[in-house]
Design an enzyme around this catalytic site. Sequence first.
Site, mmCIF file in Angstrom:
data_model
loop_
_atom_site.group_PDB
_atom_site.id
_atom_site.type_symbol
_atom_site.label_atom_id
_atom_site.label_comp_id
_atom_site.label_asym_id
_atom_site.label_seq_id
_atom_site.Cartn_x
_atom_site.Cartn_y
_atom_site.Cartn_z
ATOM 1 N N GLU A 16 20.532 -16.655 -0.716
ATOM 2 C CA GLU A 16 20.146 -15.417 -1.400
ATOM 3 C C GLU A 16 20.047 -15.637 -2.920
ATOM 4 O OE1 GLU A 16 18.866 -12.765 -0.835
ATOM 5 O OE2 GLU A 16 19.493 -11.241 -2.262
ATOM 6 N N LYS B 111 7.225 -4.612 -2.051
ATOM 7 C CA LYS B 111 8.571 -4.222 -1.605
ATOM 8 C C LYS B 111 8.639 -4.130 -0.087
ATOM 9 C CE LYS B 111 12.774 -2.592 -2.141
ATOM 10 N NZ LYS B 111 13.803 -3.620 -2.359
ATOM 11 N N TRP C 234 -2.537 -3.071 -1.824
ATOM 12 C CA TRP C 234 -2.122 -4.480 -1.931
ATOM 13 C C TRP C 234 -3.171 -5.257 -1.153
ATOM 14 C CZ3 TRP C 234 -0.556 -8.713 0.962
ATOM 15 C CH2 TRP C 234 0.205 -9.682 0.291
ATOM 16 N N HIS D 286 23.052 -35.323 3.425
ATOM 17 C CA HIS D 286 21.999 -35.574 4.415
ATOM 18 C C HIS D 286 20.616 -35.458 3.790
ATOM 19 C CE1 HIS D 286 25.001 -35.644 7.578
ATOM 20 N NE2 HIS D 286 25.534 -34.585 7.003
ATOM 21 N N GLU E 174 12.079 -15.301 -6.697
ATOM 22 C CA GLU E 174 11.137 -14.182 -6.657
ATOM 23 C C GLU E 174 10.983 -13.485 -7.993
ATOM 24 O OE1 GLU E 174 11.863 -11.169 -3.659
ATOM 25 O OE2 GLU E 174 13.988 -11.181 -4.014
ATOM 26 N N ASN F 244 -3.619 1.930 5.146
ATOM 27 C CA ASN F 244 -2.617 0.876 4.975
ATOM 28 C C ASN F 244 -2.567 0.111 6.285
ATOM 29 O OD1 ASN F 244 -0.339 -0.693 4.466
ATOM 30 N ND2 ASN F 244 1.096 0.977 4.879
ATOM 31 N N GLY F 245 -2.551 -1.214 6.228
ATOM 32 C CA GLY F 245 -2.482 -2.008 7.451
ATOM 33 C C GLY F 245 -3.685 -2.915 7.575
ATOM 34 N N LYS G 183 16.608 -14.893 -4.952
ATOM 35 C CA LYS G 183 16.545 -13.956 -6.076
ATOM 36 C C LYS G 183 15.895 -14.633 -7.273
ATOM 37 C CE LYS G 183 16.888 -10.867 -4.742
ATOM 38 N NZ LYS G 183 17.213 -10.583 -3.363
ATOM 39 N N CYS H 293 0.833 -1.195 0.000
ATOM 40 C CA CYS H 293 0.000 0.000 0.000
ATOM 41 C C CYS H 293 0.878 1.259 0.000
ATOM 42 C CB CYS H 293 -0.954 0.077 1.173
ATOM 43 S SG CYS H 293 -2.178 -1.224 1.177
ATOM 44 N N ARG I 12 6.303 -0.332 -3.851
ATOM 45 C CA ARG I 12 5.902 -1.006 -2.610
ATOM 46 C C ARG I 12 5.052 -2.236 -2.886
ATOM 47 N NH1 ARG I 12 6.512 2.455 1.825
ATOM 48 N NH2 ARG I 12 4.914 1.362 3.010
#
Length: 614
Positions: free
Chosen positions: A483, A609, A76, A506, A490, A102-103, A487, A2, A27
């Site tokens: 990482e 984001k 969002w 293992h 996503e 937002n929230g 990357k 948002c 965002r």
Amino acid sequence: MCGIVGYVGPRPSQDILLAGLARLEYRGYDSAGIAVIDDAGDLGMRKKAGKLAVLRDSLADAALPDGSTGIGHTRWATHGGPTDVNAHPHLADDGKLAVIHNGIIENFSALRAELADAGVTFLSETDTEVAAALLGQEYRRTGDLATAFQAVVNRLEGAFTLLAMHQDQPGLVVGARRNSPLVIGLGEGENFLGSDVAAFVEHTRNALAIGQDQIVAITPSAVTVTDFEGNAVEAQPFEVSWDAAAAEKGGWSSFMAKEVAEQPEAVANTIRGRVQEGQVIIPELEGLDSLFLGIDRVIITACGTASYAALVGKYAIEQWARVPVDVELAHEFRYRDPVIGDDTLVISISQSGETMDTLMAVKYARERGARTLSVCNTQGATIPRESDAVVYTHAGPEVAVASTKAFSAQITALLLLGLHMGRVRGTHVDATAEVAELQSLPDKVSWVLKNEQEHVSQLAGWMADTRSVLFLGRHVGYPIALEGALKLKEISYIHAEGFAAGELKHGPIALIEAGQPVFVLVPSPRHSALIHSKVVSNIQEIRARGARVIVVAEEGDAAVLPFADEVIRIPLAGALFEPLLAVVPLQIFAMALATAKGLDVDQPRNLAKSVTVE
Ligand code: M6R
């Protein structure tokens, strides 16, 4: 998640709102809308599911009368899907009052039931409409937006940033925040509100940060801030250190491409001003030695990419400051009963400084008496303000959802912090060699970008049809393997997993079949011949089972050559500094592969984001 923007001033507000929303697009969102009190004193509103372009097209098809008081929102979806109706703003008081949010309002069901009993009809499935309806009720009772707003925010539970305006009080936007972001932009005869400074940085770099549970009212000539009881409080002024151009794509194909290329600068800027006569002295931490003395434990808490930087930080702090360090995912941390107290230092890492999980972990740690320090990239953000101290990374604005330069800056900041702590604690007083390593990093990152970008991009192009990629690393190579996998997942939506190379036998080795691509991060043999030889053995094990092995190894490491299908080279660096070099090819690989698949690397599906809800 948002984006929120508010404006009052002499100028028509629509373009200002739309430009602000465009700057907040990063965002993450799936619908957008604006409301404006026009020059005739009527409130107009337009909202659309989809990207901002859909809203812009709608406004181009049928204009909304303009005016100089307005609010805008990118949503969002949480409560209710991404539809026109669920998009914000939400209206009340017969369409005279508009609210954006937002929230998550956690008590929205109870409030909705209460309002429904009172005869309110709801159009959307959102929790926001409940806040709007409550505000409408209060406004009719009090006839004053600020008074009504104060009453309403006191009834809401959960996390929220809320903005509202009423057509009977043009030239006024009110806002409030609890555990969600909101900053004020101070203009000349105009004022702004935004989820972050990107919303208004093209108009002003003078900003005010407001605290938890505070209410702000802006008019063109005044800004007032109170707590939820109406007591005046002082907001903290700050100057935004970057300009609007820093958050522009410039000539780059994507923000991600730009941000990957900006890493040498991000690393250099994070080091700048923190080295004196060959020692690391972080000026923000001067006078705060007590944070690091008498502690028996450090916990680093973060989410996603920041949590992988935390893993590198663990190695550095343990090595130099000689104190045990645990890394905890922020969303797991407070849902058990962790052993923390006033001899624990909790370090949080967050690019945005607004990640709700991390924020809640910091608040929890403070409640339990721990000392808190945040590593953050965003001025005016909530997490640093909730912490005893902050070490800012100076990566500049990161717009692409996939974090790259912020990750490098976080690792740099943690290396600096480890050396600072080592000096203060007397466990590593001479950092001359490490400082030299640090200062050589920007050039070495540039070297990787210059010498390996084309090679790695080509490799990604050939692998565009790959369905799964594995990443292996040991020691500080392990977080980089994680990482690299994140990357790829996503932005290219390919299955990817990172493993500690020692775990291979293992379980994960069962995944290896003919042609399975595996990236292996090979540590320098100069640091530890033993670790190096173990990784080379791992390579042989997967090669023997048909894996296609792509090795990231330092220049001159010939031991990997007989077993690698591809070798990506990085310059020589100290053991704890290698992650900053090894991650770069993995970022390039993910970006090039996503591009080869025709995907939007800056705004991958389903992701935001800043994850500002739990
Ligand atoms: O703003 P933060 O650093 O707190 O964000 C944490 C994660 O959400 C973030 O790193 C996320 O994993 C990125 N999309 C990774 O590229």
